[in-house]
Design an enzyme around this catalytic site. Structure first.
Site, PDB file in Angstrom:
ATOM      1  N   ARG A 168       0.036   7.546  -2.949  1.00 33.45           N
ATOM      2  CA  ARG A 168       0.544   8.674  -2.148  1.00 33.45           C
ATOM      3  C   ARG A 168       2.001   8.977  -2.477  1.00 33.45           C
ATOM      4  O   ARG A 168       2.418  10.130  -2.522  1.00 33.45           O
ATOM      5  CB  ARG A 168       0.388   8.357  -0.650  1.00 33.45           C
ATOM      6  CG  ARG A 168      -1.012   8.626  -0.134  1.00 33.45           C
ATOM      7  CD  ARG A 168      -1.231   8.003   1.203  1.00 33.45           C
ATOM      8  NE  ARG A 168      -1.384   6.554   1.089  1.00 33.45           N
ATOM      9  CZ  ARG A 168      -1.281   5.711   2.081  1.00 33.45           C
ATOM     10  NH1 ARG A 168      -0.987   6.151   3.295  1.00 33.45           N
ATOM     11  NH2 ARG A 168      -1.459   4.425   1.910  1.00 33.45           N
ATOM     12  N   ASN A 206     -10.284  -3.394  -5.487  1.00 32.80           N
ATOM     13  CA  ASN A 206      -9.552  -2.534  -6.429  1.00 32.80           C
ATOM     14  C   ASN A 206     -10.286  -2.379  -7.765  1.00 32.80           C
ATOM     15  O   ASN A 206     -10.058  -1.437  -8.510  1.00 32.80           O
ATOM     16  CB  ASN A 206      -8.139  -3.081  -6.713  1.00 32.80           C
ATOM     17  CG  ASN A 206      -7.179  -2.917  -5.554  1.00 32.80           C
ATOM     18  OD1 ASN A 206      -6.198  -3.647  -5.439  1.00 32.80           O
ATOM     19  ND2 ASN A 206      -7.450  -1.959  -4.680  1.00 32.80           N
ATOM     20  N   ASP A 233       0.835  -1.206   0.000  1.00 33.79           N
ATOM     21  CA  ASP A 233       0.000   0.000   0.000  1.00 33.79           C
ATOM     22  C   ASP A 233       0.874   1.263   0.000  1.00 33.79           C
ATOM     23  O   ASP A 233       1.936   1.285   0.618  1.00 33.79           O
ATOM     24  CB  ASP A 233      -0.902  -0.015   1.249  1.00 33.79           C
ATOM     25  CG  ASP A 233      -2.062   0.955   1.120  1.00 33.79           C
ATOM     26  OD1 ASP A 233      -2.287   1.486   0.013  1.00 33.79           O
ATOM     27  OD2 ASP A 233      -2.742   1.187   2.135  1.00 33.79           O
ATOM     28  N   HIS A 268       2.570   3.086  -9.076  1.00 34.57           N
ATOM     29  CA  HIS A 268       2.421   1.639  -9.273  1.00 34.57           C
ATOM     30  C   HIS A 268       3.650   1.081 -10.004  1.00 34.57           C
ATOM     31  O   HIS A 268       4.134   0.000  -9.705  1.00 34.57           O
ATOM     32  CB  HIS A 268       1.146   1.331 -10.062  1.00 34.57           C
ATOM     33  CG  HIS A 268      -0.114   1.661  -9.307  1.00 34.57           C
ATOM     34  ND1 HIS A 268      -0.314   1.296  -7.995  1.00 34.57           N
ATOM     35  CD2 HIS A 268      -1.241   2.328  -9.673  1.00 34.57           C
ATOM     36  CE1 HIS A 268      -1.511   1.715  -7.591  1.00 34.57           C
ATOM     37  NE2 HIS A 268      -2.077   2.360  -8.580  1.00 34.57           N
ATOM     38  N   THR A 284     -10.280  -7.613  -4.809  1.00 35.67           N
ATOM     39  CA  THR A 284     -11.619  -7.541  -5.428  1.00 35.67           C
ATOM     40  C   THR A 284     -12.134  -6.099  -5.348  1.00 35.67           C
ATOM     41  O   THR A 284     -12.820  -5.627  -6.241  1.00 35.67           O
ATOM     42  CB  THR A 284     -12.614  -8.502  -4.727  1.00 35.67           C
ATOM     43  OG1 THR A 284     -12.459  -8.381  -3.311  1.00 35.67           O
ATOM     44  CG2 THR A 284     -12.380  -9.946  -5.122  1.00 35.67           C
ATOM     45  N   ASN A 306       1.336   3.295  -3.031  1.00 36.38           N
ATOM     46  CA  ASN A 306       1.860   3.698  -4.346  1.00 36.38           C
ATOM     47  C   ASN A 306       1.315   5.062  -4.778  1.00 36.38           C
ATOM     48  O   ASN A 306       2.051   5.916  -5.281  1.00 36.38           O
ATOM     49  CB  ASN A 306       1.461   2.677  -5.423  1.00 36.38           C
ATOM     50  CG  ASN A 306       2.092   1.322  -5.202  1.00 36.38           C
ATOM     51  OD1 ASN A 306       3.050   1.198  -4.460  1.00 36.38           O
ATOM     52  ND2 ASN A 306       1.557   0.305  -5.844  1.00 36.38           N
TER      53      ASN A 306
HETATM   54  C1  FPP Z   1      -1.956   0.022  -3.287  1.00 38.24           C
HETATM   55  O1  FPP Z   1      -1.486   1.338  -3.372  1.00 38.24           O
HETATM   56  C2  FPP Z   1      -1.436  -0.775  -4.379  1.00 38.24           C
HETATM   57  C3  FPP Z   1      -2.186  -1.369  -5.332  1.00 38.24           C
HETATM   58  C4  FPP Z   1      -3.648  -1.262  -5.407  1.00 38.24           C
HETATM   59  C5  FPP Z   1      -1.577  -2.126  -6.422  1.00 38.24           C
HETATM   60  C6  FPP Z   1      -0.334  -2.885  -6.071  1.00 38.24           C
HETATM   61  C7  FPP Z   1       0.195  -3.338  -7.327  1.00 38.24           C
HETATM   62  C8  FPP Z   1       1.466  -3.305  -7.709  1.00 38.24           C
HETATM   63  C9  FPP Z   1       2.629  -2.930  -6.878  1.00 38.24           C
HETATM   64  C10 FPP Z   1       1.721  -3.701  -9.098  1.00 38.24           C
HETATM   65  C11 FPP Z   1       1.433  -5.121  -9.322  1.00 38.24           C
HETATM   66  C12 FPP Z   1       2.023  -5.441 -10.572  1.00 38.24           C
HETATM   67  C13 FPP Z   1       2.487  -6.640 -10.871  1.00 38.24           C
HETATM   68  C14 FPP Z   1       3.294  -6.811 -12.112  1.00 38.24           C
HETATM   69  C15 FPP Z   1       2.221  -7.813  -9.991  1.00 38.24           C
HETATM   70  P1  FPP Z   1      -2.552   2.502  -3.455  1.00 38.24           P
HETATM   71  O2  FPP Z   1      -2.796   2.812  -4.887  1.00 38.24           O
HETATM   72  O3  FPP Z   1      -3.771   2.122  -2.685  1.00 38.24           O
HETATM   73  O4  FPP Z   1      -1.804   3.667  -2.757  1.00 38.24           O
HETATM   74  P2  FPP Z   1      -2.455   4.836  -1.897  1.00 38.24           P
HETATM   75  O5  FPP Z   1      -3.094   4.194  -0.700  1.00 38.24           O
HETATM   76  O6  FPP Z   1      -1.290   5.683  -1.528  1.00 38.24           O
HETATM   77  O7  FPP Z   1      -3.441   5.538  -2.789  1.00 38.24           O
END
Ligand code: FPP
Length: 217
Positions: free
Chosen positions: A6, A50, A2, A19, A48, A4
């Protein structure tokens, strides 16, 4: 994984840039875990829930997986790591499913560790799926049998679960299997999670007293 979004926002970058960086962190972390001979590693790549993100972000995640999975999964095969998934893959584009299914098939006999990728995964859905299978079997199941009806089939329960990004919740991750897992909630945003943070977590895990409900002997 979690944080990415931010991480990107703080740099005035689009969420997908976070990401992309997150994929790099995932590969480095997975490599380090297998180098340390950790036998089972699960990454929560897509839940699910997401699916309810804006279409643009979901498509960006699909595109990233398309871009990286071939190379990443070939690398796992080369490192003798078995690739498995948990979640309903039918949601993903056929091209992506083919890459994933092929990697699973080719790595079936690999013995150097297991990488479990949670894709379109949710624990409540997993539990209901297992309950319905048990109902179809028509007889009461015990814990051992029930565990085999979950996506994790032949995998042991996780010893350690790490969530980055500062939230202290499991968000529908392995709710059945995590009964006695050691939980770590770290503030670091996923793209910034490095070897140092991984080792800190592992050291603290090693110092924890796991009693599984019993008293210390
Ligand atoms: C959560 O961060 C992360 C995800 C929803 C996606 C995680 C996926 C990857 C790291 C890529 C996967 C790719 C492969 C090739 C397996 P967020 O977007 O919820 O961050 P935030 O809470 O800061 O908004």
């Amino acid at each position: 994984m979690d944080g990415n979004g931010r991480w990107a926002k703080r740099r005035f970058l689009p969420r997908k840039a976070g990401h992309r960086e997150g994929v790099k962190t995932m590969r480095a972390t997975v490599d380090e875990c297998f180098a340390l001979k950790i036998p089972y590693v699960t990454v929560y790549a897509f839940s699910t829930e997401n699916r309810n993100r804006p279409t643009e972000e979901v498509n960006a995640l699909f595109a990233l997986m398309e871009e990286y999975f071939n190379e990443f999964l070939a690398d796992m095969l080369q490192k003798n790591v078995r690739v498995v998934t948990m979640g309903d893959l039918s949601y993903f584009p056929q091209s992506l499913r083919t890459i994933i299914e092929e990697a699973k098939q080719k790595s079936k006999a690999c013995s150097g560790g297991t990488l479990n990728i949670a894709l379109n995964y949710g624990a409540r859905n997993e539990i209901l799926r297992a309950v319905n299978k048990a109902v179809q079997e028509g007889k009461a199941v015990d814990e051992e049998r029930f565990a085999r009806l979950l996506y994790t089939v032949d995998m042991p329960d996780p010893d350690l679960i790490v969530r980055t990004g500062g939230e202290s919740r499991l968000s529908n991750f392995m709710l059945y299997q995590s009964a006695y897992s050691e939980l770590f909630f770290v503030k670091t945003l996923w793209p910034a999670f490095g070897k140092k943070q991984l080792y800190e977590v592992l050291h603290e895990y090693a110092a924890r007293d796991r009693r599984f409900g019993k008293v210390k002997s």
